[in-house]
Design a protein around this motif. Sequence first.
Motif, PDB file in Angstrom:
ATOM      1  N   UNK A  28     -10.624  12.238  -0.976  1.00 18.98           N
ATOM      2  CA  UNK A  28     -11.917  12.680  -1.447  1.00 18.98           C
ATOM      3  C   UNK A  28     -12.062  14.157  -1.104  1.00 18.98           C
ATOM      4  N   UNK A  29     -12.910  14.838  -1.815  1.00 20.89           N
ATOM      5  CA  UNK A  29     -13.167  16.254  -1.581  1.00 20.89           C
ATOM      6  C   UNK A  29     -14.632  16.416  -1.212  1.00 20.89           C
ATOM      7  N   UNK A  30     -14.883  17.140  -0.118  1.00 17.59           N
ATOM      8  CA  UNK A  30     -16.252  17.441   0.280  1.00 17.59           C
ATOM      9  C   UNK A  30     -16.538  18.910  -0.008  1.00 17.59           C
ATOM     10  N   UNK A  31     -17.651  19.150  -0.699  1.00 21.97           N
ATOM     11  CA  UNK A  31     -18.050  20.505  -1.065  1.00 21.97           C
ATOM     12  C   UNK A  31     -19.208  21.025  -0.207  1.00 21.97           C
ATOM     13  N   UNK A  32     -19.605  20.295   0.843  1.00 26.35           N
ATOM     14  CA  UNK A  32     -20.740  20.769   1.639  1.00 26.35           C
ATOM     15  C   UNK A  32     -20.379  22.083   2.330  1.00 26.35           C
ATOM     16  N   UNK A  33     -21.373  22.857   2.639  1.00 23.16           N
ATOM     17  CA  UNK A  33     -21.149  24.169   3.240  1.00 23.16           C
ATOM     18  C   UNK A  33     -20.419  24.105   4.568  1.00 23.16           C
ATOM     19  N   UNK A  34     -20.694  23.094   5.396  1.00 26.65           N
ATOM     20  CA  UNK A  34     -20.010  22.973   6.685  1.00 26.65           C
ATOM     21  C   UNK A  34     -18.516  22.719   6.497  1.00 26.65           C
ATOM     22  N   UNK A  35     -18.162  21.808   5.605  1.00 23.82           N
ATOM     23  CA  UNK A  35     -16.744  21.502   5.370  1.00 23.82           C
ATOM     24  C   UNK A  35     -16.015  22.686   4.747  1.00 23.82           C
ATOM     25  N   UNK A  36     -16.675  23.377   3.819  1.00 21.20           N
ATOM     26  CA  UNK A  36     -16.034  24.539   3.198  1.00 21.20           C
ATOM     27  C   UNK A  36     -15.769  25.634   4.226  1.00 21.20           C
ATOM     28  N   UNK A  37     -16.716  25.874   5.109  1.00 25.99           N
ATOM     29  CA  UNK A  37     -16.529  26.903   6.124  1.00 25.99           C
ATOM     30  C   UNK A  37     -15.443  26.480   7.127  1.00 25.99           C
ATOM     31  N   UNK A  38     -15.444  25.201   7.520  1.00 26.73           N
ATOM     32  CA  UNK A  38     -14.496  24.699   8.516  1.00 26.73           C
ATOM     33  C   UNK A  38     -13.063  24.702   7.992  1.00 26.73           C
ATOM     34  N   UNK A  39     -12.895  24.339   6.728  1.00 28.08           N
ATOM     35  CA  UNK A  39     -11.545  24.198   6.185  1.00 28.08           C
ATOM     36  C   UNK A  39     -11.063  25.421   5.411  1.00 28.08           C
ATOM     37  N   UNK A  40     -11.940  26.367   5.144  1.00 23.16           N
ATOM     38  CA  UNK A  40     -11.562  27.530   4.363  1.00 23.16           C
ATOM     39  C   UNK A  40     -11.538  27.263   2.872  1.00 23.16           C
ATOM     40  N   UNK A  41     -12.117  26.180   2.449  1.00 23.72           N
ATOM     41  CA  UNK A  41     -12.177  25.788   1.037  1.00 23.72           C
ATOM     42  C   UNK A  41     -12.772  24.408   0.949  1.00 23.72           C
ATOM     43  N   UNK A  42     -12.630  23.763  -0.162  1.00 24.73           N
ATOM     44  CA  UNK A  42     -13.097  22.383  -0.285  1.00 24.73           C
ATOM     45  C   UNK A  42     -12.243  21.513   0.637  1.00 24.73           C
ATOM     46  N   UNK A 114     -23.584  20.965  -3.813  1.00 24.19           N
ATOM     47  CA  UNK A 114     -23.370  22.130  -2.942  1.00 24.19           C
ATOM     48  C   UNK A 114     -22.156  22.948  -3.372  1.00 24.19           C
ATOM     49  N   UNK A 115     -21.399  22.463  -4.357  1.00 26.13           N
ATOM     50  CA  UNK A 115     -20.173  23.147  -4.785  1.00 26.13           C
ATOM     51  C   UNK A 115     -20.509  24.490  -5.418  1.00 26.13           C
ATOM     52  N   UNK A 116     -19.866  25.563  -4.938  1.00 29.60           N
ATOM     53  CA  UNK A 116     -20.097  26.858  -5.581  1.00 29.60           C
ATOM     54  C   UNK A 116     -19.454  26.889  -6.967  1.00 29.60           C
ATOM     55  N   UNK A 117     -19.893  27.809  -7.784  1.00 26.22           N
ATOM     56  CA  UNK A 117     -19.428  27.885  -9.166  1.00 26.22           C
ATOM     57  C   UNK A 117     -18.045  28.526  -9.315  1.00 26.22           C
ATOM     58  N   UNK A 118     -17.455  29.033  -8.236  1.00 31.14           N
ATOM     59  CA  UNK A 118     -16.204  29.788  -8.377  1.00 31.14           C
ATOM     60  C   UNK A 118     -14.938  28.934  -8.351  1.00 31.14           C
ATOM     61  N   UNK A 119     -15.037  27.609  -8.353  1.00 33.83           N
ATOM     62  CA  UNK A 119     -13.858  26.754  -8.486  1.00 33.83           C
ATOM     63  C   UNK A 119     -14.259  25.402  -9.068  1.00 33.83           C
ATOM     64  N   UNK A 120     -13.271  24.695  -9.610  1.00 34.36           N
ATOM     65  CA  UNK A 120     -13.478  23.349 -10.143  1.00 34.36           C
ATOM     66  C   UNK A 120     -12.124  22.648 -10.193  1.00 34.36           C
ATOM     67  N   UNK A 121     -12.132  21.332 -10.079  1.00 29.21           N
ATOM     68  CA  UNK A 121     -10.913  20.535 -10.202  1.00 29.21           C
ATOM     69  C   UNK A 121     -10.774  20.079 -11.645  1.00 29.21           C
ATOM     70  N   UNK A 122      -9.555  20.092 -12.153  1.00 27.02           N
ATOM     71  CA  UNK A 122      -9.312  19.784 -13.560  1.00 27.02           C
ATOM     72  C   UNK A 122      -9.378  18.284 -13.855  1.00 27.02           C
ATOM     73  N   UNK A 123      -8.966  17.439 -12.913  1.00 25.21           N
ATOM     74  CA  UNK A 123      -8.943  16.009 -13.200  1.00 25.21           C
ATOM     75  C   UNK A 123     -10.334  15.395 -13.060  1.00 25.21           C
ATOM     76  N   UNK A 124     -10.508  14.261 -13.708  1.00 27.27           N
ATOM     77  CA  UNK A 124     -11.780  13.556 -13.696  1.00 27.27           C
ATOM     78  C   UNK A 124     -11.923  12.823 -12.363  1.00 27.27           C
ATOM     79  N   UNK A 125     -13.062  13.000 -11.702  1.00 23.62           N
ATOM     80  CA  UNK A 125     -13.316  12.344 -10.420  1.00 23.62           C
ATOM     81  C   UNK A 125     -14.698  11.711 -10.438  1.00 23.62           C
TER      82      UNK A 125
END
Length: 145
Positions: A28-42, A114-125
């Motif tokens: 799974x991918x988490x887009x919350x601000x805490x996870x993005x900051x902690x991991x350097x991305x999604x 919470x996902x920023x607009x500067x990235x997206x995943x191509x596959x359907x989730x």
Amino acid sequence: MSEPAPLSGRCLCGAVRFRARPRRLEMDVCHCGLCRRWSGGALMAVECDPGLAVEDEGQLGLYASSDHGERGFCRACGTSLFWRMRDGSFLAVCAQAFDAPDRFVLATEIFIDDKPANYAFANDTHKMTGAEVVAAFAGPPGSSP
């Protein structure tokens, strides 16, 4: 279908080695601000049984990132390793920390609002908002998002 076998993983420098049993071979991918900051991305993570076996717990650092969750990392190299409920009821291990992360299929994106607009995943989730995730965690015992 049987539950996956325990899988091995480690941090970048190898100081923290672990074994975890995924609940399913999905990440799974988490887009919350805490996870993005902690991991350097999604944050890409795999839900696992709460019993994480760590070889050298002395190298494992824990950070209480909220009143309900904590994040595990390597004290030596800083690798992000997992997020878990502080009460031990839920564990999500960073997918890329496993020795063979390519076995996991991307299935769900959480905190999609919470996902920023500067990235997206191509596959359907399957996509869940923050409110939907919080509601799922507040559901009956044993349920998870």
